[in-house]
Scaffold this motif. Sequence first.
Motif, PDB file in Angstrom:
ATOM      1  N   GLY A 182     -44.650  15.343 -43.796  1.00 11.93           N
ATOM      2  CA  GLY A 182     -45.775  16.089 -44.356  1.00 11.93           C
ATOM      3  C   GLY A 182     -46.929  15.162 -44.677  1.00 11.93           C
ATOM      4  N   SER A 183     -48.094  15.748 -44.887  1.00  9.17           N
ATOM      5  CA  SER A 183     -49.297  14.972 -45.180  1.00  9.17           C
ATOM      6  C   SER A 183     -49.198  14.322 -46.557  1.00  9.17           C
ATOM      7  CB  SER A 183     -50.527  15.877 -45.117  1.00  9.17           C
ATOM      8  OG  SER A 183     -51.683  15.170 -45.536  1.00  9.17           O
ATOM      9  N   LEU A 184     -49.758  13.129 -46.676  1.00  8.19           N
ATOM     10  CA  LEU A 184     -49.803  12.422 -47.951  1.00  8.19           C
ATOM     11  C   LEU A 184     -51.191  12.496 -48.586  1.00  8.19           C
ATOM     12  CD1 LEU A 184     -47.734   9.190 -47.153  1.00  8.19           C
ATOM     13  CD2 LEU A 184     -46.933  11.471 -47.799  1.00  8.19           C
ATOM     14  N   THR A 221     -55.311  17.072 -55.315  1.00  6.76           N
ATOM     15  CA  THR A 221     -56.240  16.805 -54.197  1.00  6.76           C
ATOM     16  C   THR A 221     -56.293  15.326 -53.820  1.00  6.76           C
ATOM     17  OG1 THR A 221     -58.317  16.497 -55.434  1.00  6.76           O
ATOM     18  CG2 THR A 221     -57.673  18.771 -54.872  1.00  6.76           C
ATOM     19  N   GLY A 222     -55.505  14.495 -54.501  1.00  5.13           N
ATOM     20  CA  GLY A 222     -55.536  13.071 -54.209  1.00  5.13           C
ATOM     21  C   GLY A 222     -54.638  12.697 -53.037  1.00  5.13           C
ATOM     22  N   THR A 223     -54.623  11.408 -52.723  1.00  5.10           N
ATOM     23  CA  THR A 223     -53.786  10.847 -51.662  1.00  5.10           C
ATOM     24  C   THR A 223     -52.719   9.976 -52.303  1.00  5.10           C
ATOM     25  OG1 THR A 223     -55.576  10.865 -50.044  1.00  5.10           O
ATOM     26  CG2 THR A 223     -53.749   9.353 -49.627  1.00  5.10           C
ATOM     27  N   VAL A 224     -51.475  10.147 -51.862  1.00  2.00           N
ATOM     28  CA  VAL A 224     -50.362   9.397 -52.437  1.00  2.00           C
ATOM     29  C   VAL A 224     -49.963   8.274 -51.492  1.00  2.00           C
ATOM     30  CG1 VAL A 224     -48.581  10.885 -51.435  1.00  2.00           C
ATOM     31  CG2 VAL A 224     -48.105   9.628 -53.533  1.00  2.00           C
ATOM     32  N   GLN A 225     -49.534   7.164 -52.064  1.00  5.52           N
ATOM     33  CA  GLN A 225     -49.046   6.031 -51.288  1.00  5.52           C
ATOM     34  C   GLN A 225     -47.518   6.046 -51.294  1.00  5.52           C
ATOM     35  OE1 GLN A 225     -51.025   3.900 -49.537  1.00  5.52           O
ATOM     36  NE2 GLN A 225     -52.753   5.145 -50.226  1.00  5.52           N
ATOM     37  N   ALA A 226     -46.917   5.903 -50.124  1.00  3.49           N
ATOM     38  CA  ALA A 226     -45.453   5.860 -50.044  1.00  3.49           C
ATOM     39  C   ALA A 226     -44.939   4.622 -50.765  1.00  3.49           C
ATOM     40  CB  ALA A 226     -45.009   5.849 -48.592  1.00  3.49           C
ATOM     41  N   PRO A 227     -43.869   4.754 -51.565  1.00  8.22           N
ATOM     42  CA  PRO A 227     -43.347   3.600 -52.303  1.00  8.22           C
ATOM     43  C   PRO A 227     -42.629   2.597 -51.411  1.00  8.22           C
ATOM     44  CG  PRO A 227     -41.957   5.519 -52.655  1.00  8.22           C
ATOM     45  CD  PRO A 227     -43.147   5.997 -51.880  1.00  8.22           C
ATOM     46  N   VAL A 228     -42.206   3.024 -50.226  1.00 11.84           N
ATOM     47  CA  VAL A 228     -41.487   2.139 -49.310  1.00 11.84           C
ATOM     48  C   VAL A 228     -41.873   2.484 -47.877  1.00 11.84           C
ATOM     49  CG1 VAL A 228     -39.490   1.824 -50.818  1.00 11.84           C
ATOM     50  CG2 VAL A 228     -39.519   3.719 -49.182  1.00 11.84           C
ATOM     51  N   THR A 229     -41.674   1.519 -46.983  1.00 11.58           N
ATOM     52  CA  THR A 229     -41.729   1.801 -45.546  1.00 11.58           C
ATOM     53  C   THR A 229     -40.294   1.742 -45.052  1.00 11.58           C
ATOM     54  OG1 THR A 229     -43.918   0.822 -45.304  1.00 11.58           O
ATOM     55  CG2 THR A 229     -42.615   1.100 -43.297  1.00 11.58           C
TER      56      THR A 229
END
Length: 240
Positions: free
Chosen positions: A100-102, A79-87
């Motif tokens: 997809g949703s993060l 149920t948490g929110t993940v941070q993308a490791p890169v842009t």
Amino acid sequence: FLDENGATLKTETVIHGHAATAPTAPLRADTIFKEWDTAFDQVTDNLTVRAVYREKETYTVTFKDYTGVTLGTAQVKETGTVQAPVTPARRGHTFAGWSGSLSNITASKTVTAKYNLTSGTNLIDYDYAVKADGTVEMTLSVKGNVSFAVLQASLAIPAGATDVTAEGLSGAIVNLQGDACRISYFTVTNTTKATNVLKLTFKPASGQSTLDFALTVEKMTDAAPAAVEYTVIGDTLKLK
């Protein structure tokens, strides 16, 4: 109704034989509500009902580029929110988010980078995907703000590509000649601003992690026709 620590959440008077109505179970930072420990759909006596929680699962979110190459992974609690490791970045394009949703992650998942063509940019673009068996499918396309009409070019195929096959797309004529592929495309109707002209299928040689393709453009015009300046991007294919 009690929480897992014994604190009262709700007290309800119920007619004999009828069902009680449970309160909303409190949210917890590291656990998930699982169930109530006692049935209350047909109450025939005084009841104490306690909330039961379970530990949150840990899930993996895999971030891939448009080619299928993995950009990174991240761990996140249920149920948490993940941070993308890169842009991610792609020449001639602007990053347009993930497929997809993060947030509210409830299972391991894979998300793919999305891009929009930069306004005013005309490109010859190598778009490719690496299949599970290692086979690479590469598509050569022309994109931009002009209506594409003519292309004559030669694509040099690197020595690290084996079992090469070529297919002309959108009416393009292609021929494999030794270590090169000749491309001829002529049209005066149905021109578009995004046209696929070649699909190249091959297998990389053992241990090959990148391949560099070189495209020589001899002639390119738009529907006017007038010569068009294009930028060639993506000619280095990252296979792992």
